[in-house]
Design a protein around this motif. Sequence first.
Motif, PDB file in Angstrom:
ATOM      1  N   ASP A 136       0.822  -1.202   0.000  1.00  0.00           N
ATOM      2  CA  ASP A 136       0.000   0.000   0.000  1.00  0.00           C
ATOM      3  C   ASP A 136       0.862   1.260   0.000  1.00  0.00           C
ATOM      4  O   ASP A 136       2.097   1.194   0.068  1.00  0.00           O
ATOM      5  CB  ASP A 136      -0.989  -0.019   1.164  1.00  0.00           C
ATOM      6  N   ALA A 137       0.216   2.407  -0.075  1.00  0.00           N
ATOM      7  CA  ALA A 137       0.933   3.674  -0.197  1.00  0.00           C
ATOM      8  C   ALA A 137       1.788   3.983   1.019  1.00  0.00           C
ATOM      9  O   ALA A 137       2.775   4.716   0.922  1.00  0.00           O
ATOM     10  CB  ALA A 137      -0.069   4.799  -0.432  1.00  0.00           C
ATOM     11  N   ASP A 138       1.435   3.413   2.175  1.00  0.00           N
ATOM     12  CA  ASP A 138       2.211   3.635   3.383  1.00  0.00           C
ATOM     13  C   ASP A 138       3.409   2.704   3.493  1.00  0.00           C
ATOM     14  O   ASP A 138       4.259   2.884   4.367  1.00  0.00           O
ATOM     15  CB  ASP A 138       1.322   3.469   4.614  1.00  0.00           C
ATOM     16  N   GLY A 139       3.462   1.688   2.630  1.00  0.00           N
ATOM     17  CA  GLY A 139       4.620   0.803   2.576  1.00  0.00           C
ATOM     18  C   GLY A 139       4.592  -0.369   3.527  1.00  0.00           C
ATOM     19  O   GLY A 139       5.562  -1.139   3.579  1.00  0.00           O
ATOM     20  N   HIS A 140       3.515  -0.534   4.275  1.00  0.00           N
ATOM     21  CA  HIS A 140       3.460  -1.617   5.263  1.00  0.00           C
ATOM     22  C   HIS A 140       2.370  -2.648   4.949  1.00  0.00           C
ATOM     23  O   HIS A 140       2.558  -3.832   5.196  1.00  0.00           O
ATOM     24  CB  HIS A 140       3.224  -1.044   6.664  1.00  0.00           C
ATOM     25  N   GLY A 141       1.251  -2.197   4.465  1.00  0.00           N
ATOM     26  CA  GLY A 141       0.140  -3.094   4.167  1.00  0.00           C
ATOM     27  C   GLY A 141       0.173  -3.597   2.740  1.00  0.00           C
ATOM     28  O   GLY A 141       1.182  -3.486   2.041  1.00  0.00           O
ATOM     29  N   THR A 142      -0.941  -4.147   2.314  1.00  0.00           N
ATOM     30  CA  THR A 142      -1.038  -4.767   0.987  1.00  0.00           C
ATOM     31  C   THR A 142      -2.358  -4.377   0.342  1.00  0.00           C
ATOM     32  O   THR A 142      -3.390  -4.345   1.018  1.00  0.00           O
ATOM     33  CB  THR A 142      -0.985  -6.304   1.100  1.00  0.00           C
ATOM     34  N   THR A 143      -2.313  -4.097  -0.953  1.00  0.00           N
ATOM     35  CA  THR A 143      -3.571  -3.924  -1.691  1.00  0.00           C
ATOM     36  C   THR A 143      -3.833  -5.198  -2.502  1.00  0.00           C
ATOM     37  O   THR A 143      -4.496  -6.104  -2.029  1.00  0.00           O
ATOM     38  CB  THR A 143      -3.536  -2.660  -2.558  1.00  0.00           C
ATOM     39  N   LEU A 144      -3.300  -5.303  -3.706  1.00  0.00           N
ATOM     40  CA  LEU A 144      -3.553  -6.478  -4.533  1.00  0.00           C
ATOM     41  C   LEU A 144      -2.627  -7.630  -4.169  1.00  0.00           C
ATOM     42  O   LEU A 144      -1.450  -7.428  -3.851  1.00  0.00           O
ATOM     43  CB  LEU A 144      -3.356  -6.150  -6.010  1.00  0.00           C
ATOM     44  N   ARG A 154      -2.010 -17.292  -1.720  1.00  0.00           N
ATOM     45  CA  ARG A 154      -1.910 -17.317  -0.261  1.00  0.00           C
ATOM     46  C   ARG A 154      -1.923 -15.872   0.218  1.00  0.00           C
ATOM     47  O   ARG A 154      -1.144 -15.048  -0.286  1.00  0.00           O
ATOM     48  CB  ARG A 154      -0.615 -18.015   0.165  1.00  0.00           C
ATOM     49  N   THR A 155      -2.781 -15.543   1.161  1.00  0.00           N
ATOM     50  CA  THR A 155      -2.858 -14.161   1.626  1.00  0.00           C
ATOM     51  C   THR A 155      -2.661 -14.071   3.126  1.00  0.00           C
ATOM     52  O   THR A 155      -2.967 -15.011   3.869  1.00  0.00           O
ATOM     53  CB  THR A 155      -4.213 -13.515   1.263  1.00  0.00           C
ATOM     54  N   ALA A 156      -2.150 -12.929   3.547  1.00  0.00           N
ATOM     55  CA  ALA A 156      -1.894 -12.671   4.970  1.00  0.00           C
ATOM     56  C   ALA A 156      -2.225 -11.218   5.278  1.00  0.00           C
ATOM     57  O   ALA A 156      -1.432 -10.494   5.877  1.00  0.00           O
ATOM     58  CB  ALA A 156      -0.451 -12.991   5.315  1.00  0.00           C
ATOM     59  N   TYR A 157      -3.395 -10.769   4.834  1.00  0.00           N
ATOM     60  CA  TYR A 157      -3.802  -9.389   5.121  1.00  0.00           C
ATOM     61  C   TYR A 157      -3.874  -9.181   6.624  1.00  0.00           C
ATOM     62  O   TYR A 157      -4.262 -10.064   7.383  1.00  0.00           O
ATOM     63  CB  TYR A 157      -5.163  -9.104   4.505  1.00  0.00           C
ATOM     64  N   GLY A 158      -3.518  -7.970   7.040  1.00  0.00           N
ATOM     65  CA  GLY A 158      -3.475  -7.633   8.455  1.00  0.00           C
ATOM     66  C   GLY A 158      -2.267  -6.752   8.714  1.00  0.00           C
ATOM     67  O   GLY A 158      -1.603  -6.279   7.786  1.00  0.00           O
ATOM     68  N   HIS A 165       3.728 -11.092   3.381  1.00  0.00           N
ATOM     69  CA  HIS A 165       3.606 -11.674   2.043  1.00  0.00           C
ATOM     70  C   HIS A 165       4.983 -11.930   1.428  1.00  0.00           C
ATOM     71  O   HIS A 165       5.204 -12.968   0.790  1.00  0.00           O
ATOM     72  CB  HIS A 165       2.788 -10.753   1.137  1.00  0.00           C
ATOM     73  N   ARG A 166       5.903 -10.992   1.628  1.00  0.00           N
ATOM     74  CA  ARG A 166       7.248 -11.178   1.083  1.00  0.00           C
ATOM     75  C   ARG A 166       7.920 -12.396   1.710  1.00  0.00           C
ATOM     76  O   ARG A 166       8.550 -13.203   1.016  1.00  0.00           O
ATOM     77  CB  ARG A 166       8.091  -9.926   1.319  1.00  0.00           C
ATOM     78  N   ARG A 167       7.799 -12.542   3.028  1.00  0.00           N
ATOM     79  CA  ARG A 167       8.407 -13.702   3.700  1.00  0.00           C
ATOM     80  C   ARG A 167       7.795 -15.010   3.226  1.00  0.00           C
ATOM     81  O   ARG A 167       8.454 -16.055   3.240  1.00  0.00           O
ATOM     82  CB  ARG A 167       8.241 -13.572   5.223  1.00  0.00           C
ATOM     83  N   GLN A 168       6.552 -14.960   2.783  1.00  0.00           N
ATOM     84  CA  GLN A 168       5.888 -16.166   2.291  1.00  0.00           C
ATOM     85  C   GLN A 168       6.274 -16.490   0.850  1.00  0.00           C
ATOM     86  O   GLN A 168       5.783 -17.477   0.300  1.00  0.00           O
ATOM     87  CB  GLN A 168       4.374 -15.998   2.396  1.00  0.00           C
ATOM     88  N   GLY A 169       7.128 -15.689   0.260  1.00  0.00           N
ATOM     89  CA  GLY A 169       7.615 -15.984  -1.084  1.00  0.00           C
ATOM     90  C   GLY A 169       6.964 -15.189  -2.188  1.00  0.00           C
ATOM     91  O   GLY A 169       7.208 -15.457  -3.371  1.00  0.00           O
ATOM     92  N   SER A 170       6.141 -14.205  -1.843  1.00  0.00           N
ATOM     93  CA  SER A 170       5.499 -13.365  -2.849  1.00  0.00           C
ATOM     94  C   SER A 170       6.440 -12.233  -3.253  1.00  0.00           C
ATOM     95  O   SER A 170       7.136 -11.649  -2.416  1.00  0.00           O
ATOM     96  CB  SER A 170       4.188 -12.790  -2.289  1.00  0.00           C
ATOM     97  N   THR A 171       6.443 -11.902  -4.529  1.00  0.00           N
ATOM     98  CA  THR A 171       7.271 -10.816  -5.055  1.00  0.00           C
ATOM     99  C   THR A 171       6.558  -9.485  -4.891  1.00  0.00           C
ATOM    100  O   THR A 171       5.372  -9.363  -5.221  1.00  0.00           O
ATOM    101  CB  THR A 171       7.569 -11.043  -6.545  1.00  0.00           C
TER     102      THR A 171
END
Length: 216
Positions: A136-144, A154-158, A165-171
Amino acid sequence: MTGWTAVVPVKPWTLSKTRLALPGDARERLARAFALDTLDTLVESRHVTSIVVVTAEPEMAAAAAGVPGTVVREDRPMLSRDHLNAAIRLGRSWAVGRRPGAPVVVVPSDLPAMRPEDLDEALVALGRHDRAHVVDADGHGTTLVAAARPALLRTAYGRGSGATHRRQGSTIELDVDPRVRRDVDLPEHLEQARHLGLRPHALAVVDALVARVGAA
């Protein structure tokens, strides 16, 4: 990459955007507007073929009934401590069963400035990876959050979801328009989204709020 399945989790209006301190029923009306704008954006997208709306909100279910895809109804959405990810898993299950080979993207319903062309450009970028996400724009959360096929999603919103998400292997994919990164949880986020340019439903609600404040 075209032929995307979009999974859209939508809370009931009364449970949405609780950190926006707005008068009367404005918070519910704004949550409704955000969700309807998101649905319109997906319908107008050139790359999205199927839309899976996961919701317990009757009005949203009715609005989504005519779009390509389906509505997955949540009977008791707040029983889970991890409601958002639980809702996404319902949508993922639908995609695994019906469109197992198609790319899939989770689209939160609080990106009120995101236009169809912004989404399409983001999908092109996300489609370069097996699994990818937009911070997200704040650099901590996730949008898409996207995957080349539903089984990989696999999602880990929160809190801190971008890093999770990065630790889970997402780019992390940053080659997107700022409108794709500006979700709205706080009043300052809404002002930033307004500066970027709100979509029609959200714009109408915000303009009415501004007019009310100006007349007070």
